[in-house]
Design a protein around this motif. Structure first.
Motif, PDB file in Angstrom:
ATOM      1  N   ARG A  66     -22.517 -49.194 -53.483  1.00 24.05           N
ATOM      2  CA  ARG A  66     -21.767 -48.766 -54.471  1.00 24.05           C
ATOM      3  C   ARG A  66     -21.978 -47.105 -54.821  1.00 24.05           C
ATOM      4  N   HIS A  67     -23.042 -46.658 -54.475  1.00 23.95           N
ATOM      5  CA  HIS A  67     -23.198 -45.342 -54.727  1.00 23.95           C
ATOM      6  C   HIS A  67     -22.298 -44.415 -53.490  1.00 23.95           C
ATOM      7  N   ARG A  68     -22.717 -45.109 -52.113  1.00 26.37           N
ATOM      8  CA  ARG A  68     -21.784 -44.429 -51.119  1.00 26.37           C
ATOM      9  C   ARG A  68     -20.482 -44.598 -51.403  1.00 26.37           C
ATOM     10  N   ARG A  69     -19.856 -45.672 -51.924  1.00 22.42           N
ATOM     11  CA  ARG A  69     -18.302 -45.823 -51.910  1.00 22.42           C
ATOM     12  C   ARG A  69     -18.032 -44.654 -53.345  1.00 22.42           C
ATOM     13  N   ASP A  70     -18.931 -44.523 -54.209  1.00 23.20           N
ATOM     14  CA  ASP A  70     -18.592 -43.383 -55.346  1.00 23.20           C
ATOM     15  C   ASP A  70     -18.616 -42.158 -54.765  1.00 23.20           C
TER      16      ASP A  70
END
Length: 108
Positions: A66-70
């Motif tokens: 999720r953090h990588r996508r953000d």
């Protein structure tokens, strides 16, 4: 700093090696339904430590993705803003075109 870090890792390794050499006795681990496993204490501790680390990594995986996508979404937004800013700077640095100069009527 690298030397200090390597020295600390060496001390930790020596401490764990000493722990392993002192705890080489065979222990029996009893599970449910009468299943038993006999192995050295150090091996069992290492297996459970590795299993715990794997479970922690699996539990963290959704948050990491999720953090990588953000981060990738934010990088795209920053790139768009930078492109707009460069376009504005380029238009501000250009000389005005003759059509943009208002007609001034002079009285002779």
């Amino acid at each position: 700093m690298k030397i200090i870090s390597k020295f600390i890792w060496l001390l930790v390794f020596i401490a764990f090696l000493g722990f392993a050499l002192k705890n080489d006795k065979i222990v029996t681990l009893e599970y449910f339904w009468g299943y038993q496993q006999s192995a050295p204490l150090v091996i069992l501790l290492l297996c459970f430590f590795v299993a715990g680390a794997v479970f922690c990594l699996l539990a963290m995986a959704p948050m990491v993705f999720r953090h990588r996508r953000d981060i990738s979404r934010h990088k795209k937004t920053i790139a768009e803003i930078e492109k707009e800013r460069q376009l504005e700077q380029a238009t501000a640095n250009q000389a005005p075109t003759p059509d943009a100069i208002p007609n001034v009527i002079r009285n002779p």
